[in-house]
Design a protein around this motif. Structure first.
Motif, PDB file in Angstrom:
ATOM      1  N   ARG A 106       0.845  -1.181   0.093  1.00 54.69           N
ATOM      2  CA  ARG A 106      -0.059  -0.084  -0.170  1.00 54.69           C
ATOM      3  C   ARG A 106       0.854   1.164   0.045  1.00 54.69           C
ATOM      4  O   ARG A 106       0.444   2.212  -0.724  1.00 54.69           O
ATOM      5  CB  ARG A 106      -1.033   0.129   1.255  1.00 54.69           C
ATOM      6  N   GLN A 107       1.838   1.157   0.601  1.00 49.20           N
ATOM      7  CA  GLN A 107       2.856   2.459   0.861  1.00 49.20           C
ATOM      8  C   GLN A 107       4.129   1.912   1.174  1.00 49.20           C
ATOM      9  O   GLN A 107       4.326   0.928   1.746  1.00 49.20           O
ATOM     10  CB  GLN A 107       2.342   3.286   2.189  1.00 49.20           C
ATOM     11  N   ILE A 108       5.044   2.703   0.629  1.00 53.63           N
ATOM     12  CA  ILE A 108       6.539   2.583   0.822  1.00 53.63           C
ATOM     13  C   ILE A 108       7.054   3.800   1.266  1.00 53.63           C
ATOM     14  O   ILE A 108       7.152   4.841   0.587  1.00 53.63           O
ATOM     15  CB  ILE A 108       7.374   1.793  -0.613  1.00 53.63           C
ATOM     16  N   ASN A 109       7.916   3.775   2.228  1.00 49.79           N
ATOM     17  CA  ASN A 109       8.724   4.510   2.874  1.00 49.79           C
ATOM     18  C   ASN A 109      10.268   4.486   2.835  1.00 49.79           C
ATOM     19  O   ASN A 109      10.707   3.467   3.038  1.00 49.79           O
ATOM     20  CB  ASN A 109       8.197   4.854   4.330  1.00 49.79           C
ATOM     21  N   PHE A 110      10.718   5.538   1.963  1.00 46.06           N
ATOM     22  CA  PHE A 110      12.335   5.478   1.558  1.00 46.06           C
ATOM     23  C   PHE A 110      13.032   6.180   2.615  1.00 46.06           C
ATOM     24  O   PHE A 110      12.773   7.580   2.701  1.00 46.06           O
ATOM     25  CB  PHE A 110      12.520   5.694   0.127  1.00 46.06           C
ATOM     26  N   SER A 111      13.805   5.584   3.539  1.00 42.16           N
ATOM     27  CA  SER A 111      14.461   6.357   4.550  1.00 42.16           C
ATOM     28  C   SER A 111      15.683   7.020   4.086  1.00 42.16           C
ATOM     29  O   SER A 111      16.815   6.399   3.903  1.00 42.16           O
ATOM     30  CB  SER A 111      14.926   5.423   5.944  1.00 42.16           C
ATOM     31  N   MET A 112      15.546   8.149   3.333  1.00 42.64           N
ATOM     32  CA  MET A 112      16.549   8.960   2.583  1.00 42.64           C
ATOM     33  C   MET A 112      17.733   9.313   3.231  1.00 42.64           C
ATOM     34  O   MET A 112      19.060   9.400   2.939  1.00 42.64           O
ATOM     35  CB  MET A 112      15.937  10.175   1.987  1.00 42.64           C
ATOM     36  N   GLN A 113      17.731   9.676   4.790  1.00 41.55           N
ATOM     37  CA  GLN A 113      18.699   9.960   5.609  1.00 41.55           C
ATOM     38  C   GLN A 113      19.789   8.669   5.382  1.00 41.55           C
ATOM     39  O   GLN A 113      21.113   8.938   5.749  1.00 41.55           O
ATOM     40  CB  GLN A 113      18.313  10.394   6.671  1.00 41.55           C
ATOM     41  N   ILE A 145       4.084   6.683  -1.981  1.00 39.92           N
ATOM     42  CA  ILE A 145       5.619   6.849  -1.895  1.00 39.92           C
ATOM     43  C   ILE A 145       6.072   8.039  -1.004  1.00 39.92           C
ATOM     44  O   ILE A 145       5.556   9.134  -1.282  1.00 39.92           O
ATOM     45  CB  ILE A 145       6.144   6.849  -3.252  1.00 39.92           C
ATOM     46  N   ASN A 146       6.791   7.513  -0.007  1.00 45.51           N
ATOM     47  CA  ASN A 146       7.174   8.883   0.943  1.00 45.51           C
ATOM     48  C   ASN A 146       8.672   8.928   0.939  1.00 45.51           C
ATOM     49  O   ASN A 146       9.471   7.725   1.147  1.00 45.51           O
ATOM     50  CB  ASN A 146       6.708   8.516   2.355  1.00 45.51           C
ATOM     51  N   PHE A 147       9.324   9.989   0.355  1.00 49.30           N
ATOM     52  CA  PHE A 147      10.905  10.027   0.611  1.00 49.30           C
ATOM     53  C   PHE A 147      10.859  10.846   1.919  1.00 49.30           C
ATOM     54  O   PHE A 147      10.689  11.965   2.267  1.00 49.30           O
ATOM     55  CB  PHE A 147      10.983  11.101  -0.537  1.00 49.30           C
ATOM     56  N   ARG A 148      11.433   9.905   2.839  1.00 47.74           N
ATOM     57  CA  ARG A 148      11.510  10.519   4.159  1.00 47.74           C
ATOM     58  C   ARG A 148      13.084  11.150   4.353  1.00 47.74           C
ATOM     59  O   ARG A 148      14.027  10.418   4.270  1.00 47.74           O
ATOM     60  CB  ARG A 148      11.497   9.338   5.272  1.00 47.74           C
ATOM     61  N   LEU A 149      13.224  12.301   4.930  1.00 52.35           N
ATOM     62  CA  LEU A 149      14.191  13.182   5.228  1.00 52.35           C
ATOM     63  C   LEU A 149      14.226  13.645   6.725  1.00 52.35           C
ATOM     64  O   LEU A 149      13.772  14.667   6.666  1.00 52.35           O
ATOM     65  CB  LEU A 149      14.569  14.215   4.372  1.00 52.35           C
ATOM     66  N   TRP A 150      14.472  12.708   7.505  1.00 53.08           N
ATOM     67  CA  TRP A 150      14.088  13.138   8.896  1.00 53.08           C
ATOM     68  C   TRP A 150      15.739  13.718   9.542  1.00 53.08           C
ATOM     69  O   TRP A 150      16.352  12.941  10.376  1.00 53.08           O
ATOM     70  CB  TRP A 150      13.836  11.910   9.768  1.00 53.08           C
ATOM     71  N   THR A 151      16.154  14.644   9.111  1.00 56.80           N
ATOM     72  CA  THR A 151      17.578  15.099   9.351  1.00 56.80           C
ATOM     73  C   THR A 151      17.431  16.454   9.974  1.00 56.80           C
ATOM     74  O   THR A 151      18.494  17.236  10.266  1.00 56.80           O
ATOM     75  CB  THR A 151      18.249  15.327   8.087  1.00 56.80           C
ATOM     76  N   LEU A 152      16.372  17.281  10.072  1.00 59.93           N
ATOM     77  CA  LEU A 152      16.268  18.847  10.526  1.00 59.93           C
ATOM     78  C   LEU A 152      16.532  18.757  11.971  1.00 59.93           C
ATOM     79  O   LEU A 152      16.307  17.836  12.935  1.00 59.93           O
ATOM     80  CB  LEU A 152      14.957  19.128  10.215  1.00 59.93           C
ATOM     81  N   ASN A 153      17.290  19.633  12.354  1.00 56.44           N
ATOM     82  CA  ASN A 153      17.476  20.015  13.729  1.00 56.44           C
ATOM     83  C   ASN A 153      16.103  21.073  14.478  1.00 56.44           C
ATOM     84  O   ASN A 153      15.955  20.951  15.717  1.00 56.44           O
ATOM     85  CB  ASN A 153      18.724  20.788  14.076  1.00 56.44           C
TER      86      ASN A 153
END
Length: 296
Positions: A106-113, A145-153
């Protein structure tokens, strides 16, 4: 999200493996024994979660594509009518040629970090992600499709990052869209079709009991989700990397009984009332992101 009011959870996290082929700086890792869930046991788990939810997330820790019987796991979900939300570092994506065709996805999350390397950006994996995404937009337009960038301060004053800028520019060029610029405080932006960028801040994993303690707070654990670790341990939280709040084990008791145990009911009632019952929760900094319904 499931829209069936008869179902208790929006999703259940099932960690099919806690083994990963990367050692990313943002990941807590675990002191648990390396394990991968046997497909026969996973099928038993599916039967128990089916009355509770229509969606399963195949992770807590670990890289799900690393599971030696990943294709079987996906087929079992499809046969059970359970939709799969997959979070992956995508390094093994080229080896999973049938993934896009599996009707359970159903959904794919890419851990771009996770594309960060000592010598820079992992361009090969990035290109594999983008090739998969282009095919998905054409062949499976209903797939999220989720491009995840969990890199923010700081979400409200995000600092510029060469890594983020390079990744975003390549995504935009590949999908034929403009490089997204999210206003301060906003996390998501649609790129094309059902492909989304998702920005968020770096977070601390629960379990550090040296952080400031508080008695009041709220968490979505046991209201929107619960988690099942690779060894069958049931936890209320999808971030419980070490199984610190073990409510029970599916090898010893049914899921319904574990979720109806005094400890689980006390936790759920506490969250509903804005009270943090468990010591781990009292020190958790992640749940401080959430507001209870009374606070909204």
């Amino acid at each position: 999200m499931t829209n069936d009011p008869a179902l208790r959870f929006q999703r259940v996290y099932v960690e099919i493996t806690n083994i990963c082929n990367l050692r990313c700086d943002f990941c807590a890792g675990t002191t648990r024994r390396p394990a991968s869930m046997d497909p026969a046991f996973f099928e038993q788990v599916l039967r128990q979660i089916a009355p509770l939810t229509g969606q399963v997330c195949l992770h807590v820790l670990g890289e799900p594509l690393l599971h030696p019987h990943f294709g079987t796991i996906m087929d079992l979900c499809a046969n059970a009518g359970i939709q799969v939300n997959l979070t992956t570092n995508a390094t093994l994506l080229p080896e999973k040629s049938g993934l896009l065709q599996n009707r359970a996805l159903r959904q794919i999350n890419f851990s771009m970090q996770s594309l960060r390397r000592v010598d820079g950006l992992d361009h090969d994996t990035l290109e594999a992600i983008l090739e998969f995404s282009r095919q998905a937009l054409s062949l499976r337009p209903e797939l999220y499709i989720n491009f995840r960038l969990w890199t923010l301060n700081n979400l409200h004053a995000p600092a510029r990052s060469d890594f983020n800028s390079a990744v975003l520019a390549r995504i935009a060029a590949s999908l034929g869209c403009e490089t997204p610029h999210l206003p301060p405080g906003r996390k998501s932006a649609r790129l094309a079709g059902r492909a989304y960028l998702h920005l968020d801040t770096i977070f601390d994993w629960p379990g550090d009991l040296t952080t400031q303690k508080r008695e009041h707070g709220f968490c979505h654990a046991l209201s929107t989700h619960c988690a099942i670790l690779a060894d069958g341990t049931v936890c209320p939280c999808c971030l419980d990397a070490d199984g610190s709040i073990a409510l029970g084990n599916l090898h010893d008791a049914p899921l319904a009984d574990i979720l109806d145990s005094p400890r689980a009911r006390a936790m759920a009632a506490g969250f509903a009332a804005g009270q943090l019952v468990e010591e781990v929760c009292r020190h958790c900094t992640y749940c401080r992101r959430f507001k209870s319904r009374a606070q909204r």
